[in-house]
Design a protein around this motif. Structure first.
Motif, short mmCIF file in Angstrom:
data_model
loop_
_atom_site.label_atom_id
_atom_site.label_comp_id
_atom_site.label_asym_id
_atom_site.label_seq_id
_atom_site.Cartn_x
_atom_site.Cartn_y
_atom_site.Cartn_z
N GLY A 129 -30.48 153.77 -1.94
CA GLY A 129 -30.85 152.90 -0.83
C GLY A 129 -31.59 153.62 0.27
N VAL A 130 -31.07 154.79 0.67
CA VAL A 130 -31.70 155.55 1.76
C VAL A 130 -33.05 156.11 1.32
CG1 VAL A 130 -31.48 157.62 3.19
CG2 VAL A 130 -29.53 156.08 2.92
N GLU A 131 -33.14 156.57 0.05
CA GLU A 131 -34.36 157.21 -0.43
C GLU A 131 -35.50 156.23 -0.66
OE1 GLU A 131 -36.65 160.28 -1.05
OE2 GLU A 131 -34.51 160.71 -0.95
N TYR A 132 -35.17 155.04 -1.19
CA TYR A 132 -36.24 154.13 -1.63
C TYR A 132 -36.26 152.78 -0.91
CZ TYR A 132 -36.75 157.48 -5.41
OH TYR A 132 -36.97 158.64 -6.12
N ILE A 133 -35.11 152.16 -0.67
CA ILE A 133 -35.11 150.81 -0.10
C ILE A 133 -35.28 150.83 1.42
CG2 ILE A 133 -33.90 148.61 0.00
CD1 ILE A 133 -34.76 149.53 -2.81
#
Length: 271
Positions: free
Chosen positions: A65-69
């Motif tokens: 979530g933190v890396e991509y969304i």
């Protein structure tokens, strides 16, 4: 009026509280989806000429979530400034309907009745290690050779067991990937960090490894081989009248995956 028409007591009343009877609970369970559909239809009609609004409750894993969304959020808020994100980063499978979530992004969710899963990309598992760890060591040619190296493995908090993977190549041949249990953790991001520190070999999802592969902090071992952990999907309730905020986000995140070529970049079939 409802109690009178049904000839049932739906509520227990006192001067201090109002609670449902057993019959009331059964009745609520029977009509809940229809009431939500009606409310959605009313909202759809009333907001037809205005900007979409409301709180968008989303659940996803912290690492992915933190890396991509999360980096997609500025663009989403520019497009839909009246929608307020309420995003939860958690390593668990949520109950969308019971917990009031609009959507969830991840993999391995149990598809309960009333839930739709839209596939966004594949979740492929690959073997990685740092260049410093591999220095002076012979890289294996297939999964059987991984047992000679120090393994960074994960113990499932749900089952208490070490996760084992069956790897395959593009020709369809399969082999078990058996790692020496040198370090045991319970979180994928901890596995990745331990691999970056040069402590051994980890089997992690390619999306988690990708930024570190691109920076050269991790190297992929046996690049012709990968394990399939199923799809990365966005989950949402199957409703006749899906809230506008949810429909817009589902379309938005699907576009983002295609624009960034994540299905291709996440594929373990590309060595």
């Amino acid at each position: 009026m409802l109690e009178s028409n049904l000839k049932l007591r739906l509520f227990q009343r006192s001067t201090r509280s109002l609670t449902l009877t057993e019959a009331g609970e059964r009745f609520l369970h029977s009509v809940r989806d229809h009431v939500e559909s009606l409310q959605g239809a009313i909202a759809e009609a009333s907001n037809g000429q205005s900007e979409p609004t409301g709180v968008l409750r989303l659940s996803m894993s912290p690492t992915f979530g933190v890396e991509y969304i999360l980096p997609t959020l500025p663009e989403f808020m520019r497009r839909y400034p009246l929608i307020r994100p309420e995003w939860m980063f958690e390593n668990r499978q949520v109950d969308l309907i019971a917990e009031g979530y609009d959507a969830a992004i991840g993999g391995g969710f149990e598809l309960t009745p009333g839930i739709i899963a839209k596939t966004l990309a594949s979740a492929h598992i690959i073997a990685v290690a740092s260049p410093s760890y591999l220095e002076g060591r012979i890289s294996p040619h297939d999964p059987s050779g991984l047992v000679e190296l120090d393994g960074i493995v994960m113990r499932s908090m749900r089952t208490g067991r070490i996760r084992q993977w069956q790897m395959r190549d593009v020709a369809g041949e399969e082999q078990p990937a058996t790692l020496k249990e040198r370090i045991v953790v319970n979180d994928p991001s901890a596995m990745r960090s331990a691999a970056v520190l040069g402590l051994g070999v980890a089997m992690i999802a390619k999306p988690d490894a990708l930024p570190y592969l691109e920076k050269g902090e991790l190297v992929r071992l046996i690049p012709a081989w990968y394990a399939d952990a199923g799809p990365i999907s966005i989950y949402y309730a199957n409703r006749t009248f899906l809230p506008e905020k949810t429909r817009l986000f589902v379309d938005f995140i699907s576009e983002a995956f295609q624009r960034e070529r994540w299905p291709e970049r996440f594929a373990g079939t590309l060595g």
